[in-house]
Design an enzyme around this catalytic site. Structure first.
Site, PDB file in Angstrom:
ATOM      1  N   ASN A 127       4.641  -1.299   6.733  1.00 42.45           N
ATOM      2  CA  ASN A 127       5.151  -0.582   7.903  1.00 42.45           C
ATOM      3  C   ASN A 127       4.804  -1.386   9.155  1.00 42.45           C
ATOM      4  O   ASN A 127       3.846  -2.156   9.169  1.00 42.45           O
ATOM      5  CB  ASN A 127       4.513   0.805   8.006  1.00 42.45           C
ATOM      6  CG  ASN A 127       5.055   1.759   6.957  1.00 42.45           C
ATOM      7  OD1 ASN A 127       6.074   1.507   6.339  1.00 42.45           O
ATOM      8  ND2 ASN A 127       4.348   2.859   6.759  1.00 42.45           N
ATOM      9  N   LYS A 146       5.120 -16.461  -7.529  1.00 38.58           N
ATOM     10  CA  LYS A 146       6.239 -16.289  -6.605  1.00 38.58           C
ATOM     11  C   LYS A 146       7.544 -16.105  -7.365  1.00 38.58           C
ATOM     12  O   LYS A 146       7.872 -16.874  -8.267  1.00 38.58           O
ATOM     13  CB  LYS A 146       6.336 -17.505  -5.680  1.00 38.58           C
ATOM     14  CG  LYS A 146       7.452 -17.380  -4.660  1.00 38.58           C
ATOM     15  CD  LYS A 146       7.538 -18.611  -3.774  1.00 38.58           C
ATOM     16  CE  LYS A 146       8.719 -18.483  -2.804  1.00 38.58           C
ATOM     17  NZ  LYS A 146       8.852 -19.679  -1.953  1.00 38.58           N
ATOM     18  N   LYS A 187       4.714  18.373   8.772  1.00 38.32           N
ATOM     19  CA  LYS A 187       3.770  17.450   8.142  1.00 38.32           C
ATOM     20  C   LYS A 187       2.361  18.026   8.170  1.00 38.32           C
ATOM     21  O   LYS A 187       1.626  17.922   7.173  1.00 38.32           O
ATOM     22  CB  LYS A 187       3.805  16.098   8.854  1.00 38.32           C
ATOM     23  CG  LYS A 187       2.861  15.068   8.247  1.00 38.32           C
ATOM     24  CD  LYS A 187       3.015  13.704   8.918  1.00 38.32           C
ATOM     25  CE  LYS A 187       2.096  12.663   8.267  1.00 38.32           C
ATOM     26  NZ  LYS A 187       2.276  11.318   8.858  1.00 38.32           N
TER      27      LYS A 187
END
Length: 398
Positions: free
Chosen positions: A208, A286, A337
């Site tokens: 985020n 990777k 919430k």
């Protein structure tokens, strides 16, 4: 101000020892009495004469000084002080402290004291990252020793990374907070901050957006009111504040583990932007781009840290505060919430791109509680943090 406060400053051996001389001067400027103790290695970098001249006090160096030890001087020294500060704290000193060794004056003072201890680590990056040093660090933190730094940057050895001694103003701030009584003195508060990074492979991750600026400001504001702050942060842009116990993590699961380890606490403020999911089939190497198209990523839900702590039957903090970063229906979503998570307060803010709040220096929040919604004006994140810290102090009955 530190008027009438007595600080025993133990100076370890390392190039960063030169900062200890400036530290003596600045602590005295705040009114403190500073009594220096030099290890043998420290004398390779700073002289007893310099430390004595700046402190206007006798410098202590030898455990077996007959004049001092006739009156058990090491016991008196270790208990007359209001705070013991080890700066720089070398890997060797940290190891001695962790193991409870006492084979010189510095380690004996640290073992014999009944006063708070603060260490300011400084060493080569490889030494800092070595598993032995990290084990010793964890033990010292578990023993209640405050840790300031280290910072990240270039070193005298030519390498770069964590291990630089914290700057002197940061140390002075931490010492002042530790010795100044405030309305939250004696209270333990956990603060989470920054984003979490959930790996896809060793070079890619899900996260985020979060600079960690608001969380860091909240931790600093609570510290300034006298709280003992445990700061659990993901990889944020903003460094942790001085004078708090820092746990750096990467993932949401690591953050939950660090929070649980830090309990019990009187209050907890969950300002971190935790990723909702992690990649269950993350690769150890990777992932290469192939003609066959995009790899199939399997997602699993991350633990809900705010809800987990809010719903604890044993060890739940008296006050649990969450954040709701929203782009639509801010108050309605935040109110829902708070009920869903079971926390006491929610600080709601609009993080739509046009507000400039995400990553910016200002915030505009609404405090959602069982009593309703209280809108706060737009202000700097430091001021938002101070207002929240004062509300927390009031809620805890201070």
């Amino acid at each position: 101000m530190l008027t009438s406060k007595r600080i025993l400053l133990i100076i370890g051996g390392g190039i960063a020892a030169f900062k200890s001389l400036d530290l003596i001067r600045r602590l005295r400027d705040q009114g403190a009495t500073v009594v220096p103790v030099l290890t043998r290695a420290a004398e390779e970098f700073v002289t007893p004469l310099s430390a004595s001249a700046l402190s206007a006090e006798k410098v202590y160096r030898d455990l077996f000084d007959l004049t001092d030890e006739a009156e058990m001087g090491h016991i008196e020294l270790s208990r007359d002080a209001d705070l013991l500060v080890v700066a720089p704290a070398t890997a060797d000193l940290m190891a001695k402290m962790s193991a409870g060794l006492a084979n010189d004056l510095a380690s004996t003072l640290l073992l014999a004291t009944d006063k708070p201890v603060m260490i300011v680590p400084a060493m080569n990056v490889r030494m800092w990252e070595h598993p032995a040093t990290q084990r010793n660090l964890a033990q010292l933190q578990a023993d209640g020793i405050a840790v300031i730094g280290p910072d990240e940057g270039p070193m005298a050895c030519g390498e770069f990374g964590p291990g630089r001694m914290a700057e002197v103003p940061e140390i002075v701030t931490a010492v002042t907070a530790a010795l100044t009584d405030g309305p939250l003195k004696g209270k333990h508060i956990i603060v989470t901050s920054g984003p979490t990074h959930e790996p896809i492979d060793p070079v890619r991750y899900i996260a985020n957006r979060s600079s960690g600026r608001q969380g860091a400001a909240i931790a600093a504001a609570l510290r300034d009111l006298g709280a003992d702050v445990t700061y659990v942060s993901g990889p944020a842009e903003v460094p942790p504040p001085a004078g708090v116990t820092v746990h750096m993590i990467e993932t949401a699961r690591e953050m939950l583990s660090a929070v649980k380890t830090a309990l019990p606490a009187d209050a907890a403020v969950f300002a971190a932007a935790v990723a909702d999911w992690h990649v269950e089939n993350a690769s150890d190497s990777k992932i290469k781009k192939t003609i066959g198209g995009m790899p199939a990523l399997e997602f699993a839900e991350n633990p809900d840290i705010l809800k987990t702590v809010s719903m604890l039957h044993d060890g739940r903090p008296d006050l649990v505060v969450g954040f709701a970063a929203e782009t639509d229906d801010v108050i309605a979503n935040a109110t829902a919430k708070r009920a869903r998570k079971g926390c006491d307060w929610i600080l709601a803010n609009d993080v739509s791109p046009e507000t400039g709040i995400m990553g910016g220096s200002e915030n505009k929040v609404s405090l959602v509680t069982s009593d309703g919604v209280e809108d706060w004006p737009r202000m700097g994140k430091d001021e938002t943090a101070r207002q929240l810290a004062l509300r927390i102090a009031k809620a805890l009955g201070i």
